[in-house]
Design a protein around this motif. Sequence first.
Motif, PDB file in Angstrom:
ATOM      1  N   PRO A  73       0.831  -1.205   0.000  1.00  0.00           N
ATOM      2  CA  PRO A  73       0.000   0.000   0.000  1.00  0.00           C
ATOM      3  C   PRO A  73       0.868   1.259   0.000  1.00  0.00           C
ATOM      4  O   PRO A  73       1.964   1.265   0.563  1.00  0.00           O
ATOM      5  CB  PRO A  73      -0.810  -0.111   1.291  1.00  0.00           C
ATOM      6  N   LEU A  74       0.363   2.293  -0.631  1.00  0.00           N
ATOM      7  CA  LEU A  74       1.101   3.551  -0.674  1.00  0.00           C
ATOM      8  C   LEU A  74       0.982   4.257   0.668  1.00  0.00           C
ATOM      9  O   LEU A  74      -0.079   4.304   1.275  1.00  0.00           O
ATOM     10  CB  LEU A  74       0.542   4.451  -1.767  1.00  0.00           C
ATOM     11  N   VAL A  75       2.081   4.785   1.119  1.00  0.00           N
ATOM     12  CA  VAL A  75       2.112   5.528   2.371  1.00  0.00           C
ATOM     13  C   VAL A  75       2.137   7.008   2.018  1.00  0.00           C
ATOM     14  O   VAL A  75       2.983   7.446   1.246  1.00  0.00           O
ATOM     15  CB  VAL A  75       3.372   5.163   3.190  1.00  0.00           C
ATOM     16  N   PRO A  76       1.177   7.792   2.552  1.00  0.00           N
ATOM     17  CA  PRO A  76       1.189   9.216   2.233  1.00  0.00           C
ATOM     18  C   PRO A  76       2.452   9.888   2.749  1.00  0.00           C
ATOM     19  O   PRO A  76       2.840   9.703   3.900  1.00  0.00           O
ATOM     20  CB  PRO A  76      -0.048   9.766   2.922  1.00  0.00           C
ATOM     21  N   VAL A  77       3.090  10.642   1.895  1.00  0.00           N
ATOM     22  CA  VAL A  77       4.317  11.336   2.248  1.00  0.00           C
ATOM     23  C   VAL A  77       4.081  12.829   2.032  1.00  0.00           C
ATOM     24  O   VAL A  77       3.608  13.227   0.968  1.00  0.00           O
ATOM     25  CB  VAL A  77       5.490  10.854   1.366  1.00  0.00           C
ATOM     26  N   PRO A  78       4.387  13.662   3.016  1.00  0.00           N
ATOM     27  CA  PRO A  78       4.199  15.093   2.820  1.00  0.00           C
ATOM     28  C   PRO A  78       5.125  15.606   1.722  1.00  0.00           C
ATOM     29  O   PRO A  78       6.256  15.134   1.567  1.00  0.00           O
ATOM     30  CB  PRO A  78       4.563  15.714   4.167  1.00  0.00           C
ATOM     31  N   ILE A  79       4.617  16.554   0.942  1.00  0.00           N
ATOM     32  CA  ILE A  79       5.433  17.139  -0.117  1.00  0.00           C
ATOM     33  C   ILE A  79       5.560  18.637   0.141  1.00  0.00           C
ATOM     34  O   ILE A  79       4.667  19.252   0.724  1.00  0.00           O
ATOM     35  CB  ILE A  79       4.841  16.877  -1.516  1.00  0.00           C
ATOM     36  N   PRO A  80       6.662  19.221  -0.271  1.00  0.00           N
ATOM     37  CA  PRO A  80       6.851  20.666  -0.063  1.00  0.00           C
ATOM     38  C   PRO A  80       5.775  21.474  -0.789  1.00  0.00           C
ATOM     39  O   PRO A  80       5.230  21.038  -1.806  1.00  0.00           O
ATOM     40  CB  PRO A  80       8.229  20.934  -0.657  1.00  0.00           C
ATOM     41  N   ASP A  81       5.493  22.653  -0.266  1.00  0.00           N
ATOM     42  CA  ASP A  81       4.465  23.516  -0.850  1.00  0.00           C
ATOM     43  C   ASP A  81       4.760  23.863  -2.306  1.00  0.00           C
ATOM     44  O   ASP A  81       3.858  23.926  -3.134  1.00  0.00           O
ATOM     45  CB  ASP A  81       4.310  24.803  -0.043  1.00  0.00           C
ATOM     46  N   ARG A  82       6.011  24.082  -2.631  1.00  0.00           N
ATOM     47  CA  ARG A  82       6.361  24.429  -4.018  1.00  0.00           C
ATOM     48  C   ARG A  82       6.076  23.272  -4.969  1.00  0.00           C
ATOM     49  O   ARG A  82       5.640  23.480  -6.094  1.00  0.00           O
ATOM     50  CB  ARG A  82       7.826  24.836  -4.128  1.00  0.00           C
ATOM     51  N   VAL A  83       6.316  22.072  -4.526  1.00  0.00           N
ATOM     52  CA  VAL A  83       6.025  20.895  -5.352  1.00  0.00           C
ATOM     53  C   VAL A  83       4.512  20.758  -5.530  1.00  0.00           C
ATOM     54  O   VAL A  83       4.020  20.502  -6.634  1.00  0.00           O
ATOM     55  CB  VAL A  83       6.640  19.617  -4.750  1.00  0.00           C
ATOM     56  N   ALA A  84       3.765  20.957  -4.454  1.00  0.00           N
ATOM     57  CA  ALA A  84       2.305  20.895  -4.537  1.00  0.00           C
ATOM     58  C   ALA A  84       1.773  21.968  -5.485  1.00  0.00           C
ATOM     59  O   ALA A  84       0.863  21.719  -6.276  1.00  0.00           O
ATOM     60  CB  ALA A  84       1.686  21.059  -3.154  1.00  0.00           C
ATOM     61  N   ALA A  85       2.355  23.173  -5.426  1.00  0.00           N
ATOM     62  CA  ALA A  85       1.931  24.255  -6.322  1.00  0.00           C
ATOM     63  C   ALA A  85       2.252  23.905  -7.777  1.00  0.00           C
ATOM     64  O   ALA A  85       1.447  24.182  -8.680  1.00  0.00           O
ATOM     65  CB  ALA A  85       2.608  25.560  -5.930  1.00  0.00           C
ATOM     66  N   LEU A  86       3.386  23.287  -8.017  1.00  0.00           N
ATOM     67  CA  LEU A  86       3.749  22.886  -9.376  1.00  0.00           C
ATOM     68  C   LEU A  86       2.798  21.820  -9.898  1.00  0.00           C
ATOM     69  O   LEU A  86       2.328  21.897 -11.036  1.00  0.00           O
ATOM     70  CB  LEU A  86       5.188  22.366  -9.405  1.00  0.00           C
ATOM     71  N   ILE A  87       2.471  20.849  -9.066  1.00  0.00           N
ATOM     72  CA  ILE A  87       1.516  19.813  -9.461  1.00  0.00           C
ATOM     73  C   ILE A  87       0.152  20.446  -9.727  1.00  0.00           C
ATOM     74  O   ILE A  87      -0.504  20.149 -10.730  1.00  0.00           O
ATOM     75  CB  ILE A  87       1.404  18.726  -8.373  1.00  0.00           C
ATOM     76  N   GLY A  88      -0.264  21.335  -8.850  1.00  0.00           N
ATOM     77  CA  GLY A  88      -1.547  21.999  -9.014  1.00  0.00           C
ATOM     78  C   GLY A  88      -1.626  22.854 -10.255  1.00  0.00           C
ATOM     79  O   GLY A  88      -2.680  22.970 -10.882  1.00  0.00           O
ATOM     80  N   SER A  89      -0.513  23.446 -10.667  1.00  0.00           N
ATOM     81  CA  SER A  89      -0.528  24.294 -11.863  1.00  0.00           C
ATOM     82  C   SER A  89      -0.738  23.487 -13.136  1.00  0.00           C
ATOM     83  O   SER A  89      -1.090  24.046 -14.171  1.00  0.00           O
ATOM     84  CB  SER A  89       0.765  25.110 -11.956  1.00  0.00           C
ATOM     85  N   CYS A  90      -0.539  22.196 -13.052  1.00  0.00           N
ATOM     86  CA  CYS A  90      -0.719  21.325 -14.221  1.00  0.00           C
ATOM     87  C   CYS A  90      -2.147  20.784 -14.325  1.00  0.00           C
ATOM     88  O   CYS A  90      -2.472  20.112 -15.293  1.00  0.00           O
ATOM     89  CB  CYS A  90       0.247  20.149 -14.155  1.00  0.00           C
ATOM     90  N   MET A  91      -2.972  21.078 -13.331  1.00  0.00           N
ATOM     91  CA  MET A  91      -4.341  20.557 -13.313  1.00  0.00           C
ATOM     92  C   MET A  91      -5.329  21.689 -13.572  1.00  0.00           C
ATOM     93  O   MET A  91      -5.075  22.826 -13.198  1.00  0.00           O
ATOM     94  CB  MET A  91      -4.643  19.921 -11.953  1.00  0.00           C
ATOM     95  N   PRO A  92      -6.474  21.369 -14.189  1.00  0.00           N
ATOM     96  CA  PRO A  92      -7.506  22.393 -14.382  1.00  0.00           C
ATOM     97  C   PRO A  92      -8.023  22.926 -13.039  1.00  0.00           C
ATOM     98  O   PRO A  92      -8.078  22.208 -12.039  1.00  0.00           O
ATOM     99  CB  PRO A  92      -8.626  21.657 -15.126  1.00  0.00           C
ATOM    100  N   THR A  93      -8.411  24.187 -13.043  1.00  0.00           N
ATOM    101  CA  THR A  93      -8.864  24.846 -11.821  1.00  0.00           C
ATOM    102  C   THR A  93     -10.064  24.148 -11.202  1.00  0.00           C
ATOM    103  O   THR A  93     -10.127  23.987  -9.978  1.00  0.00           O
ATOM    104  CB  THR A  93      -9.216  26.316 -12.116  1.00  0.00           C
ATOM    105  N   HIS A  94     -11.023  23.704 -12.024  1.00  0.00           N
ATOM    106  CA  HIS A  94     -12.224  23.073 -11.459  1.00  0.00           C
ATOM    107  C   HIS A  94     -11.891  21.756 -10.754  1.00  0.00           C
ATOM    108  O   HIS A  94     -12.550  21.382  -9.794  1.00  0.00           O
ATOM    109  CB  HIS A  94     -13.308  22.871 -12.530  1.00  0.00           C
ATOM    110  N   VAL A  95     -10.833  21.077 -11.192  1.00  0.00           N
ATOM    111  CA  VAL A  95     -10.425  19.830 -10.534  1.00  0.00           C
ATOM    112  C   VAL A  95      -9.768  20.144  -9.189  1.00  0.00           C
ATOM    113  O   VAL A  95     -10.049  19.483  -8.185  1.00  0.00           O
ATOM    114  CB  VAL A  95      -9.476  19.016 -11.448  1.00  0.00           C
ATOM    115  N   LEU A  96      -8.920  21.168  -9.156  1.00  0.00           N
ATOM    116  CA  LEU A  96      -8.297  21.563  -7.886  1.00  0.00           C
ATOM    117  C   LEU A  96      -9.353  22.013  -6.879  1.00  0.00           C
ATOM    118  O   LEU A  96      -9.292  21.657  -5.698  1.00  0.00           O
ATOM    119  CB  LEU A  96      -7.303  22.698  -8.120  1.00  0.00           C
ATOM    120  N   THR A  97     -10.329  22.770  -7.349  1.00  0.00           N
ATOM    121  CA  THR A  97     -11.405  23.226  -6.480  1.00  0.00           C
ATOM    122  C   THR A  97     -12.180  22.043  -5.927  1.00  0.00           C
ATOM    123  O   THR A  97     -12.488  21.990  -4.724  1.00  0.00           O
ATOM    124  CB  THR A  97     -12.345  24.174  -7.253  1.00  0.00           C
ATOM    125  N   ALA A  98     -12.497  21.078  -6.782  1.00  0.00           N
ATOM    126  CA  ALA A  98     -13.240  19.893  -6.341  1.00  0.00           C
ATOM    127  C   ALA A  98     -12.439  19.106  -5.309  1.00  0.00           C
ATOM    128  O   ALA A  98     -12.993  18.628  -4.313  1.00  0.00           O
ATOM    129  CB  ALA A  98     -13.576  19.004  -7.542  1.00  0.00           C
TER     130      ALA A  98
END
Length: 85
Positions: A5-30
């Motif tokens: 099973p995958l173990v959740p690992v915290p990621i830095p805010d900048r990495v999360a922002a980079l991942i989020g910038s690749c996704m459509p806004t409505h998906v991030l909002t959801a």
Amino acid sequence: MTASPLVPVPIPDRVAALIGSCMPTHVLTAEMEADSAMREMILLRAPLPGPAWADRERLLSEVARANKVLAAYNPRLMVLPDGHH
């Protein structure tokens, strides 16, 4: 051989922002709405009186609505009842 099973690992805010910038806004909002509703539901304790039961049902409908958007984009993003993705 079975997958572990995958173990959740915290990621830095900048990495999360980079991942989020690749996704459509409505998906991030959801995703944020589903996570928020699940956190609120954790605060509700059983047995639930009438108003708290109505709050729980409202939160479940918010998660379901957000999961429809998430599943259409990528089914692995859906928020499950145990709080995992």
